[in-house]
Scaffold this motif. Structure first.
Motif: not given
Lengths: 191, 235
Positions: B178-179, A168-170, B176, B186-187, B119, A182-183, B129, B125-126, B182-183, B121-122, A178
């Motif tokens: 980098n996290d 995931t890189g996380i 953190r 990827k997401c 949406d 999200l997934n 975060f 959450m983000l 990545s999010l 929820l996303s 998260v």
């Protein structure tokens, strides 16, 4: 001495048991199970989560497609009949019914060494088990609690968590939570 | 035996160099200027002229430039002077302000733009975060200011302090940051326009690189300066 946790899937008992006996006699290998079909192996592998290496009859290759359970375990083909080279390509290595104990062990070592190299497993999809672990991480479980919940060892949990971070890189738990939401691996209510 | 210290391209920087040449070759250095309170325009002056005019040490300015261009650059102990210590603390304080007043709020604005396409929820959450991430960085910077910087300033003013209190605290800011990248990569849902994601990512990577340089200045410049300056018995 460290013993490599190995399993064998081979429809011909005489071949499967023969390889199991040769590897066991070396003292370097622990045979976790030796079964005759992929379906049987599926049931076994769920309860033997620590399989490091699989010897599989090359003829069973088509049945392994789409089996996320086997995604992260390097596989060595057992070739006892003529098999197309295309089929053999999906295995990390090949042994035959003529292989000696030394050849079996050398192939085993080489395969495990390669598997330990970074980037060996090119799939960045999480395996079924990794998804299970990720969901529990997101729900705040400790490694010990995850091990107990999934009936695996804490060592295996750590190994799954390393794979999850790599794929995931996380790294942070907050980030992984998260990612899981999200997934759609977990709902907000399950957190 | 002296170790050979390969200094690469940064050895080409010199006090005689024109400011225009310096910026033209390394635009990334613009942030060093602003953190030292040096403002544009520079006219056709040299590094040395500009530093003398602003009351800065050309040697320290060039050390900071070299560390900014090449994160593996380490100043030699012989290049460090006692009078550099407070200037470095001032530089680091200005860097903190750059993060809290510009980089972090600006990244937050980029994220808000992207979240409009997500949406509920996303979005929640983000948002949480990112705000936790900002709070974490702010707390870390605050801790550095309250402990290290304040103690260095007290020691420089003659107070006795415990040198152990001047250790740069460990943090996982890099992980953190980098996290977040990545999010985003990827997401985030496809609906979020690519140019918004790219703008956010560019900003996050710029922040990550700058935080790494900042950490490098703390470890490879501030720490040896503290050891060299505050450990030296005053005559």
């Amino acid at each position: 001495m460290r013993r490599y946790r190995t399993a064998i899937i081979e429809p011909a008992s005489v071949i499967g048991e023969g390889i199991a006996s040769m590897l066991s006699a070396s003292g370097e290998v622990e045979i976790l199970f030796c079964c005759r079909s992929v379906a049987e192996a599926k049931a076994y592998i769920r309860s033997h989560d620590e399989v490091e290496l699989l010897f599989v009859a090359a003829s069973l290759a088509p049945q392994l497609n789409g089996m996320p359970l086997f995604d992260n375990v390097p596989m060595i083909a057992i070739q006892s009949t003529l098999v197309e080279s295309e089929v053999l390509r999906r295995f990390a290595a090949v042994v035959t019914t003529f292989s000696t104990t030394e050849e079996l062990l050398r192939t085993l070592h080489e395969t495990l060494d390669r598997a330990a190299e970074p980037g060996y497993n090119e799939s960045h999809e999480l395996s079924e088990r990794e998804r299970d672990v990720l969901v529990l991480v997101a729900r705040g479980y400790t490694n010990k609690e995850i091990a107990s919940e999934l009936n695996i060892s804490p060592h295996t949990v750590i190994s799954h968590r390393k794979n999850i971070v790599h794929k995931t890189g996380i790294r942070s738990v907050a980030g992984l939570t998260v990612y899981a939401v999200l997934n759609k691996l977990i709902t907000n209510e399950q957190l | 035996m002296n170790k050979i210290n390969y200094r690469g391209a940064t050895s080409l920087l010199s006090p005689e160099m024109k400011i225009f040449e310096l910026i033209d070759a390394h635009p990334v250095l613009l942030s060093v200027f602003s953190r030292l309170g040096i403002t544009l325009p520079f006219g056709d002056i040299s590094v040395e002229q500009m530093c003398r005019r602003g009351g800065h040490s050309p040697e320290l300015f060039l050390i900071l430039c070299r560390m900014h261009i090449d994160t593996s650059f380490r100043p030699r102990p012989s290049e460090l002077r006692e009078d550099m210590l407070l200037s470095v603390v001032g530089y680091l304080r200005a860097t903190h302000r750059y993060y809290t007043e510009y980089m972090l709020p600006h990244a937050g604005e980029h994220l808000d733009e992207i979240l409009e396409y997500c949406d509920e929820l996303s979005r929640s959450m983000l948002t949480k975060f990112y705000s936790d991430y900002v709070r974490y960085i702010e707390q870390h910077l605050e801790e550095e200011e309250q402990t290290i910087f304040a103690n260095v300033e007290s020691a420089a003013a003659g107070s006795r302090i415990n040198l152990a209190s001047l250790e740069v605290p460990h943090s996982d800011i890099d992980d953190r940051t980098n996290d977040i990248a990545s999010l985003i990569i990827k997401c985030l849902p496809e609906a979020a326009p690519t140019h918004l994601r790219c703008a956010m990512l560019s900003h996050i990577y710029a922040l990550r690189d700058d935080l790494r340089r900042h950490y490098n200045v703390e470890v490879a410049l501030l720490r040896p300066l503290i050891a060299q300056t505050l450990n030296t018995p005053k005559q």
